[in-house]
Design a protein around this motif. Sequence first.
Motif: not given
Length: 479
Positions: A103, A133, A161
């Motif tokens: 992320i 992301y 995600r």
Amino acid sequence: MQDKEPQTHGVLLRARNGDVIGFDETGLRMNLSDSVIADIHRRLPEAGDVTLDPAVLGDVDAWNLRQHGEWYVFSANLPGAQGPRQFRRRVQADADASAPDIIADTPGAVYALLALGGARRAVTANERLSFPYHVVTTGDDLGPAGAAGTERNAATGLMQRLTEQTRDSLIADEILRRRQAQHRALPLIYARSETDAVASVAALAEGAAFTNFAQTVANLSAAGRSVGKPVKVLAVSLDFTLEDVISTGPEWTVGMYRLMTRITDLFAEYSIRKPLFTAVFDAGSCDISDTAVLRAQWELAWNKGGHDHVYTAPGYMFAQDEFGRPTPDARIEMAEMDAHAIEAYNSDAPWSCPVLLLAEREADGKVIRCRGQAMGALTIDADDPLNAGESCGFRFAGDTSAARILDVRVDTKDRNDLLITCDKPPQGKDLTLCYALGHPASDDGMPANRGALRDSFGYVSATGRMLHRWALPAALPVH
């Protein structure tokens, strides 16, 4: 002369749970409690990051990899509009969770867009995010649409995600696009909606959806702590109108106020500031154009009940499928209008759709004055892109004289007033001026209700349509 050799080790002080002070050849030895060790750890400066080989991430274009506590932090060039920047990934996921996701590693708070509502809010699609992301959801493998009331959410501070998109994730993506275009910071945005199939707003506030929503707020707070950041909820979307088939109009309104109060109190438990509540003013479907609940929405347009609430757009401007759900293009357009309102409110800037407040007769009985409120001058769109017709979306209910609307225009002396001219004076004990409400069924892929009244706001959607801030539906008794 000593009778025995001196002791080289021993215990000087012992407690019930073990030795406290002892000694050996090197001197005194103390066993400290866990709380003392934790206090010392807090007082010491953090240890430097450990530099690692990026190969531990797999086949990823990454560099400058460090381990910081439970996280890998690194720079990378990954798919998406964000370009090369810093990311993070957990070193190891919980035993019962999926592999940890990469992320974005972002400055400032973890932002959130949450939603609570009925089945239409749970619709998902496969739109591709521009910032895959930067938009995350709860790390429970349920995705951004949550459990839809079919099971209880688990407690977790993990983030994942998205593999599918909801209205909330599309709003997040739109906010990120605008921030990037303005060279502003790109935050991490946590998106999640909770829904179920109850039949009244009172049941929504007490059912599985709210229980899961409360757990989502707890999980959001835990996710913020896991990355050492505070949490800021940009908006809570409330989406429950046609799903309510039980409540009267006043019951729905009171139920919405109570629901907002419960959510505000829930946020206070986690030290999250009072939220902004958003909604699209539901205009019904192709064959449902006038119900008590549809009419009840109007009160929230001007009476917020002490809450921060905004209608981001009227539903009659968005296309629908045969089930009354927004089409893929409409979902994008809704997200764009939502993003405009949310960004405005969170920047302390104004945002409101025009709202009609009062209808009264002029001295000439054939003319009805309709007073409104808007951020700028009202406009009758001469191009009529929504096919509202010559009456611009207005009609009379309860008219016993069968008066026909001949002309609708903005008063040149007051740009928030409309003058509606009829062929004869409309009559009736319960005479009501309706705008974008109670129209005949439609077959053009749009809701039956429609109108031509707006302000000067305009925005070209990613779909190619020009979006305007159209006036909200209303039903006003004629005085």
